[in-house]
Enzyme design. Structure first.
Site, PDB file in Angstrom:
ATOM      1  N   CYS A   7       3.234   1.552   2.873  1.00 39.28           N
ATOM      2  CA  CYS A   7       4.376   0.625   2.862  1.00 39.28           C
ATOM      3  C   CYS A   7       5.491   1.191   1.991  1.00 39.28           C
ATOM      4  O   CYS A   7       6.667   1.129   2.340  1.00 39.28           O
ATOM      5  CB  CYS A   7       3.975  -0.739   2.306  1.00 39.28           C
ATOM      6  SG  CYS A   7       2.457  -1.403   2.984  1.00 39.28           S
ATOM      7  N   CYS A  65       0.856  -1.188   0.000  1.00 35.61           N
ATOM      8  CA  CYS A  65       0.000   0.000   0.000  1.00 35.61           C
ATOM      9  C   CYS A  65       0.899   1.247   0.000  1.00 35.61           C
ATOM     10  O   CYS A  65       2.104   1.137   0.230  1.00 35.61           O
ATOM     11  CB  CYS A  65      -0.892  -0.006   1.232  1.00 35.61           C
ATOM     12  SG  CYS A  65       0.002  -0.297   2.758  1.00 35.61           S
TER      13      CYS A  65
END
Lengths: 318, 78
Positions: B14, B11
């Protein structure tokens, strides 16, 4: 205390900009200034406080609270913890697996997964700021009830076999998330406020602007004709319209508030907001990595049914 | 020789954390490999539920937050 924002809007709209308080335009601008100022201040303060509380409840810890709890207590706790536990849809899969791995029953895990996005602090702040504490409280309580009931029903259906098979093979490591210091909690909370603000500010402003327009220009009782309490289809329609609006929860609530002023009944309003926050297409796509189709549709079906019932119930009693 | 694992499905948060880790490594002039781990089995094996998590040499240092370059430098120093 909230009167402060009305005064601020009086000052800016009528004194500084010299708008006429009785004109539609003046009223709409006043509405916009008052609500944006109020919502951003409330968001900053409340999201910060919630984040401090959250820093004590990382999901890594929560799953241990929930494992081995009696069924009913487990559902209630899961729904309650869903409110204070940080959750973003990209963590939905590890969270789901981690809960099951800790021995949290499937239904209890769903109670958490339902309440966490639906009863969140951003929605509650907007409800509190725009509708008042009574409606924020009604939303909080009915949201928790929906999460508990839907979770219990999913538990009854014994759908464990519709969880993706590999999920049961995963074993959690013993890695411990380091405990935060006081200073780290404050940093975490400030970080969290920044993150939320960055994500939602355009929706809040857009939503309040649209709400201000409705407030000033849509005639009173306009919605009573289409979506009043006498139209039995209004609640399911509101839910169907609400589901695709997920990302815009912060933008939807100000519009809904203005629509309620124009005659949208409370039950329909609540059902619409719950549909916006609880069921989201992107989250379903993510969850399809851990759930088989049948369980996803059961989940959507049960939550939708529960939300529709909330809508009818409140339309009936208010 | 150390290695950093960024634990998350990929995501935006991240990715941001991985970038910060790369920066921290570069600023310290270390020869440390930053690995993005998106396999659920490995993420959970480190004990992470709220992504992104960060582990140094297999030891979990934090989760659920985009740590800053300074935070990660401190993790590497410890």
């Amino acid at each position: 205390m909230l009167i402060l924002f009305t005064r601020l809007a009086d000052l800016v709209a009528y004194d500084l900009l010299g708008l006429n308080p009785t004109s539609r335009f003046g009223e709409s601008i006043h509405f916009f200034i008052e609500d944006t100022a109020k919502i951003f201040v409330l968001l900053a303060v409340i999201v910060f406080l919630v984040a401090i509380v959250r820093s004590f409840f990382p999901p890594e810890k929560v799953r241990r609270f929930l494992s081995g709890k009696g069924r009913f207590v487990g559902h209630v706790m899961a729904a309650g913890l869903g409110v204070v536990t940080p959750f973003c849809s990209c963590s939905a899969c590890p969270l789901f697996i981690g809960f099951l791995e800790a021995g949290v029953p499937l239904g209890v895990t769903f109670s958490f997964l339902i309440s966490s996005p639906m009863v969140n602090e951003v929605a509650l702040v907007l409800l509190f700021g725009l509708f008042g504490w009574q409606i924020a409280l009604i939303y909080l309580v009915t949201g928790l009830v929906v999460a508990v009931v839907a979770g219990i029903v999913i538990g009854w259906l014994r759908m464990e076999r519709f969880v993706a098979d590999y999920v049961w093979e995963i074993r959690m490591g013993r890695g411990e998330v380091p405990v935060m210091t006081g200073k780290e909690r404050v940093e975490y909370a400030a970080d969290y406020v920044r993150g939320i603000m960055k994500k939602i500010w355009p929706y809040v402003i857009g939503g309040i602007a649209a709400g201000a327009f409705v407030h000033g220009y849509v005639p009173e009782g306009f919605l009573l004709r289409f979506a009043g309490p006498t139209n039995p289809l209004a609640v399911p329609m509101a839910v169907i319209f609400g589901v695709p609006l997920y990302a815009n929860a912060a933008g939807v609530i100000p519009v809904v508030q203005a629509l309620m002023e124009k005659g949208l009944p409370l039950g329909t309003t609540l059902a619409f907001m719950m549909a916006v926050t609880a069921l989201s297409f992107p989250e379903m796509v993510i969850l399809s990595q851990v759930l088989k189709k049948r369980l996803i549709w059961t989940f959507i079906g049960i939550v939708t049914a529960a939300i529709i019932m909330v809508g009818y119930l409140f339309n009936l009693i208010v | 020789m150390k290695n950093i694992e960024i634990l998350g499905p990929g995501c935006p948060r991240c990715k941001q954390l991985a970038e910060n880790a790369e920066k921290a490594v570069a600023e310290l002039g270390l020869n440390v490999h930053v690995e993005k781990v998106s396999d659920m089995k490995r993420i959970l094996a480190r004990g992470v539920i709220s992504t992104p998590g960060i582990a140094v040499d297999g030891v979990l240092k934090g989760s659920g937050r985009v740590y800053t370059v300074e935070d990660i430098k401190a993790m590497l120093a410890a």
